[in-house]
Design a protein around this motif. Sequence first.
Motif, PDB file in Angstrom:
ATOM      1  N   ALA A  82     -28.147  13.217  -2.385  1.00 53.46           N
ATOM      2  CA  ALA A  82     -27.388  12.373  -1.547  1.00 53.46           C
ATOM      3  C   ALA A  82     -28.646  11.855  -0.388  1.00 53.46           C
ATOM      4  O   ALA A  82     -28.640  12.356   0.612  1.00 53.46           O
ATOM      5  N   ARG A  83     -29.291  10.678  -0.924  1.00 54.67           N
ATOM      6  CA  ARG A  83     -30.600  10.379  -0.119  1.00 54.67           C
ATOM      7  C   ARG A  83     -30.008   9.594   1.189  1.00 54.67           C
ATOM      8  O   ARG A  83     -30.686   9.701   2.124  1.00 54.67           O
ATOM      9  N   THR A  84     -28.998   8.687   1.321  1.00 56.58           N
ATOM     10  CA  THR A  84     -28.563   8.245   2.540  1.00 56.58           C
ATOM     11  C   THR A  84     -27.891   9.165   3.566  1.00 56.58           C
ATOM     12  O   THR A  84     -28.544   9.089   4.588  1.00 56.58           O
ATOM     13  N   GLN A  85     -27.328  10.135   3.110  1.00 55.17           N
ATOM     14  CA  GLN A  85     -26.756  11.309   3.998  1.00 55.17           C
ATOM     15  C   GLN A  85     -28.040  12.140   4.418  1.00 55.17           C
ATOM     16  O   GLN A  85     -27.910  12.450   5.538  1.00 55.17           O
ATOM     17  N   ARG A 134     -32.573  12.288  10.785  1.00 55.16           N
ATOM     18  CA  ARG A 134     -32.607  11.434  12.005  1.00 55.16           C
ATOM     19  C   ARG A 134     -32.070  12.310  12.932  1.00 55.16           C
ATOM     20  O   ARG A 134     -32.611  12.615  14.200  1.00 55.16           O
ATOM     21  N   HIS A 135     -30.839  13.189  12.689  1.00 55.22           N
ATOM     22  CA  HIS A 135     -30.218  13.919  13.653  1.00 55.22           C
ATOM     23  C   HIS A 135     -31.064  15.227  13.703  1.00 55.22           C
ATOM     24  O   HIS A 135     -31.283  15.743  14.940  1.00 55.22           O
ATOM     25  N   LEU A 136     -31.754  15.757  12.935  1.00 55.79           N
ATOM     26  CA  LEU A 136     -32.731  16.608  12.993  1.00 55.79           C
ATOM     27  C   LEU A 136     -33.983  16.260  14.306  1.00 55.79           C
ATOM     28  O   LEU A 136     -34.324  17.049  14.807  1.00 55.79           O
ATOM     29  N   PRO A 138     -30.202   2.177   7.691  1.00 58.15           N
ATOM     30  CA  PRO A 138     -30.682   1.993   9.008  1.00 58.15           C
ATOM     31  C   PRO A 138     -29.773   2.757  10.099  1.00 58.15           C
ATOM     32  O   PRO A 138     -28.782   3.167   9.758  1.00 58.15           O
ATOM     33  N   SER A 139     -30.414   3.188  11.072  1.00 57.48           N
ATOM     34  CA  SER A 139     -29.971   3.641  12.176  1.00 57.48           C
ATOM     35  C   SER A 139     -29.269   2.708  13.076  1.00 57.48           C
ATOM     36  O   SER A 139     -29.639   1.624  13.317  1.00 57.48           O
ATOM     37  N   SER A 140     -28.048   3.105  13.670  1.00 59.68           N
ATOM     38  CA  SER A 140     -27.420   2.208  14.422  1.00 59.68           C
ATOM     39  C   SER A 140     -26.476   2.945  15.519  1.00 59.68           C
ATOM     40  O   SER A 140     -26.164   4.201  15.606  1.00 59.68           O
ATOM     41  N   MET A 166     -44.814  10.088   3.519  1.00 60.09           N
ATOM     42  CA  MET A 166     -43.810  11.451   2.728  1.00 60.09           C
ATOM     43  C   MET A 166     -42.595  10.652   2.108  1.00 60.09           C
ATOM     44  O   MET A 166     -42.123   9.651   2.621  1.00 60.09           O
ATOM     45  N   SER A 167     -42.451  11.087   0.960  1.00 58.96           N
ATOM     46  CA  SER A 167     -41.061  10.718   0.232  1.00 58.96           C
ATOM     47  C   SER A 167     -40.011  11.358   1.140  1.00 58.96           C
ATOM     48  O   SER A 167     -40.024  12.374   1.839  1.00 58.96           O
ATOM     49  N   LEU A 168     -38.934  11.085   0.762  1.00 54.79           N
ATOM     50  CA  LEU A 168     -37.539  11.708   1.690  1.00 54.79           C
ATOM     51  C   LEU A 168     -37.416  13.154   1.019  1.00 54.79           C
ATOM     52  O   LEU A 168     -37.288  14.240   1.721  1.00 54.79           O
ATOM     53  N   ASP A 169     -37.912  13.383  -0.204  1.00 48.97           N
ATOM     54  CA  ASP A 169     -37.966  14.745  -0.778  1.00 48.97           C
ATOM     55  C   ASP A 169     -38.653  15.698  -0.143  1.00 48.97           C
ATOM     56  O   ASP A 169     -38.655  16.632   0.386  1.00 48.97           O
ATOM     57  N   GLU A 170     -39.945  14.955   0.196  1.00 48.80           N
ATOM     58  CA  GLU A 170     -41.193  15.793   1.036  1.00 48.80           C
ATOM     59  C   GLU A 170     -40.465  16.031   2.303  1.00 48.80           C
ATOM     60  O   GLU A 170     -40.760  17.129   3.035  1.00 48.80           O
ATOM     61  N   ALA A 171     -40.069  15.100   3.053  1.00 47.33           N
ATOM     62  CA  ALA A 171     -39.447  15.265   4.365  1.00 47.33           C
ATOM     63  C   ALA A 171     -38.295  16.154   4.283  1.00 47.33           C
ATOM     64  O   ALA A 171     -38.274  17.173   5.228  1.00 47.33           O
ATOM     65  N   SER A 172     -37.430  16.294   3.178  1.00 44.69           N
ATOM     66  CA  SER A 172     -36.532  17.290   3.316  1.00 44.69           C
ATOM     67  C   SER A 172     -37.193  18.703   3.288  1.00 44.69           C
ATOM     68  O   SER A 172     -36.371  19.703   3.742  1.00 44.69           O
TER      69      SER A 172
END
Length: 108
Positions: free
Chosen positions: A19-22, A28-30, A57-59, A92-98
């Motif tokens: 779930a990439r968007t979530q 971002r919350h982290l 995007p963040s808003s 980083m990819s999103l997977d690497e970031a996670s």
Amino acid sequence: DDAIVKLRSIVDYLRRQGARTQMATSLRHLVILLVRIGAFETAAVLFGAVQPDSERPSSGDEARRLDEASSKLEEELGPDRLSSLIAQGGRMSLDEASSLALRTLSDR
């Protein structure tokens, strides 16, 4: 801390679900949480991994809190170190970031 336990569970679940968007929202919350607890370098790397994210995007309040977190990161790390860490995260990819997020949350 209860927030750390919950975020670790959420990040792990979202990663397994793809779930990439979530995931981007959770990371971002982290970033905001890590700044609050003083984990500035990891927060800066993750900030770079999810900002700017034109697909997700963040808003609103989240964007405002991220702006505040960015200001605190610059204050704590200095502009040069912050830029370097953001650039590291930007590669980083999103997977690497996670994965980084899960490692960081597991250490807390």
